[in-house]
Design an enzyme around this catalytic site. Sequence first.
Site, PDB file in Angstrom:
ATOM      1  N   ALA A  73       5.983  -5.917  -8.509  1.00  0.00           N
ATOM      2  CA  ALA A  73       6.542  -6.503  -7.165  1.00  0.00           C
ATOM      3  C   ALA A  73       5.389  -6.698  -6.333  1.00  0.00           C
ATOM      4  O   ALA A  73       5.104  -7.669  -5.387  1.00  0.00           O
ATOM      5  CB  ALA A  73       7.628  -5.620  -6.801  1.00  0.00           C
ATOM      6  N   ALA A 202      10.178  -4.469 -13.019  1.00  0.00           N
ATOM      7  CA  ALA A 202      10.844  -3.941 -14.075  1.00  0.00           C
ATOM      8  C   ALA A 202      11.301  -2.438 -14.084  1.00  0.00           C
ATOM      9  O   ALA A 202      12.305  -2.062 -14.201  1.00  0.00           O
ATOM     10  CB  ALA A 202      10.253  -4.216 -15.374  1.00  0.00           C
ATOM     11  N   CYS A 328       5.057   5.937  -1.798  1.00  0.00           N
ATOM     12  CA  CYS A 328       3.918   5.228  -1.586  1.00  0.00           C
ATOM     13  C   CYS A 328       3.381   6.250  -0.246  1.00  0.00           C
ATOM     14  O   CYS A 328       2.062   6.327  -0.085  1.00  0.00           O
ATOM     15  CB  CYS A 328       3.871   3.932  -1.035  1.00  0.00           C
ATOM     16  SG  CYS A 328       5.130   3.195  -1.839  1.00  0.00           S
TER      17      CYS A 328
HETATM   18  C1  LIG Z   1       8.569  -0.381  -5.403  1.00  0.00           C
HETATM   19  C2  LIG Z   1       8.387  -1.460  -4.509  1.00  0.00           C
HETATM   20  C3  LIG Z   1       7.508  -2.535  -4.516  1.00  0.00           C
HETATM   21  C4  LIG Z   1       6.196  -2.322  -5.257  1.00  0.00           C
HETATM   22  O1  LIG Z   1       6.810  -2.514  -6.834  1.00  0.00           O
HETATM   23  P1  LIG Z   1       5.715  -2.393  -7.720  1.00  0.00           P
HETATM   24  O2  LIG Z   1       6.287  -2.933  -9.320  1.00  0.00           O
HETATM   25  O3  LIG Z   1       5.692  -0.994  -8.184  1.00  0.00           O
HETATM   26  O4  LIG Z   1       4.257  -3.024  -7.538  1.00  0.00           O
HETATM   27  C5  LIG Z   1       7.441  -3.371  -3.781  1.00  0.00           C
HETATM   28  N1  LIG Z   1       8.664  -3.760  -2.668  1.00  0.00           N
HETATM   29  C6  LIG Z   1       9.682  -2.845  -2.978  1.00  0.00           C
HETATM   30  C7  LIG Z   1      10.697  -2.777  -2.061  1.00  0.00           C
HETATM   31  C8  LIG Z   1       9.584  -1.520  -3.564  1.00  0.00           C
HETATM   32  O5  LIG Z   1      10.772  -0.668  -3.562  1.00  0.00           O
END
Ligand SMILES: *Cc1c(COP(=O)(O)O)cnc(C)c1O
Length: 404
Positions: A73, A202, A328
């Site tokens: 994401a 995923a 994070c």
């Molecule tokens: C975990 C998360 C992300 C980041 O996703 P990744 O696949 O770990 O890069 C971004 N936005 C939200 C809302 C998330 O919970």
Amino acid sequence: MKLPVYLDNNATTPCDPRVVAEMLPYFTEMYGNAASRSHPFGWTAEAAVDNAREQVARLIGAEPTEIIFTSGATESVNLAIKGVFEMYAGKGNHIITAATEHKAVLDTCRHLERNGARVTCLPVDNTGRPDLQALEAAITPQTILLAFMYANNETGVINPVAEIGAIAKKHGVIFLSDATQAAGKIPVNVQTDGIDLLAVSAHKMYGPKGAGALYIRRKSPRVKLIAQIHGGGHERGNRSGTLNVPGIVGLGKACEVAMQEMDSEAPRLEALRNRLQEGLLLLDQAYVNGNTKYRLPHVLNISFRYIEGQTLLTGFSKTIAISSGSACTAASLEPSYVLKAMNTPDDLAYASLRFGLGRFTTDEQIDYTIRTVTDTVNTLRAESPLWEMYKDGTYPENVLKPHI
Ligand SMILES: *Cc1c(COP(=O)(O)O)cnc(C)c1O
């Protein structure tokens, strides 16, 4: 029951064994490059990727040709925001987002600000939702993008996505939604929600880490992006690089399983989450953070006054895996910026715990969690001078701000 109990499913989820089984052959026998057009190894890999594209599309009401694969994401959001900013520079430079977005969105916007973007970061109400009138008022002829997540990773609060989509359409502005926490958990549909760009990952839905997708609307309107990773022109030129075939197969299978089980799984988790919430609210001075009506069924963010969240966490870090705030920012000792944006009083923001239930959470684990958290809170309060002052009625009044 095995310890520790895992209740940090908003940070990441375990891979479902059905997903792993689907992926395994693509590491060994079917290891072709999906871009190899001249032999069966390539054709097999390409067919698997096409199948996954359909599985992802089906979950969100899109067409397979509107899905491109990424590493997750974070990458999807970066491509969407930077790609729109560069593509639509002729129209304007203004982006509207909200203070509670994930850092993938906020930091990307901040980066673009240094490159000429104007970013409006809207506040949220004390339940964590943006004011739609303020949103509409912020739109100017230079506005090119609205970026609002589907559901928040710390509180589970669900945004009024369809309403935002309607506003975006009315003003001819592109709407990006980071649906990383919502996709596969609650119904998400890019058509009825009016979403133009949508990010999924995923590993937040029982698939592997390092695989994700970006939905890019192809008609009414057709959205175009400037690529951010250049090379072989994979993914219709939107994202070059050899496709992570096992990861993509895993993402596709994760979407399929989530879609099949959502109708039974969401109410099961909601009942479990409600039991956890009711159990913990039996403690004095416990407050749920975020909107309780518009909320993901498996998430509970709760604060206990007169205890410090980090102390509380270390109280059961060996038995219950959860976090205070998001994974994070968990390393920092700052209170969560999401709770701060909701006007949560400092002492409550510092004392918040996020429970993310998941597919493998059991009744027994929830009962254990209620008992353990209750005991820990009671023990820590028994040693706390603040708690004593509160009980004596000598705690300074000004700290006791009412909280919804
Ligand atoms: C975990 C998360 C992300 C980041 O996703 P990744 O696949 O770990 O890069 C971004 N936005 C939200 C809302 C998330 O919970």
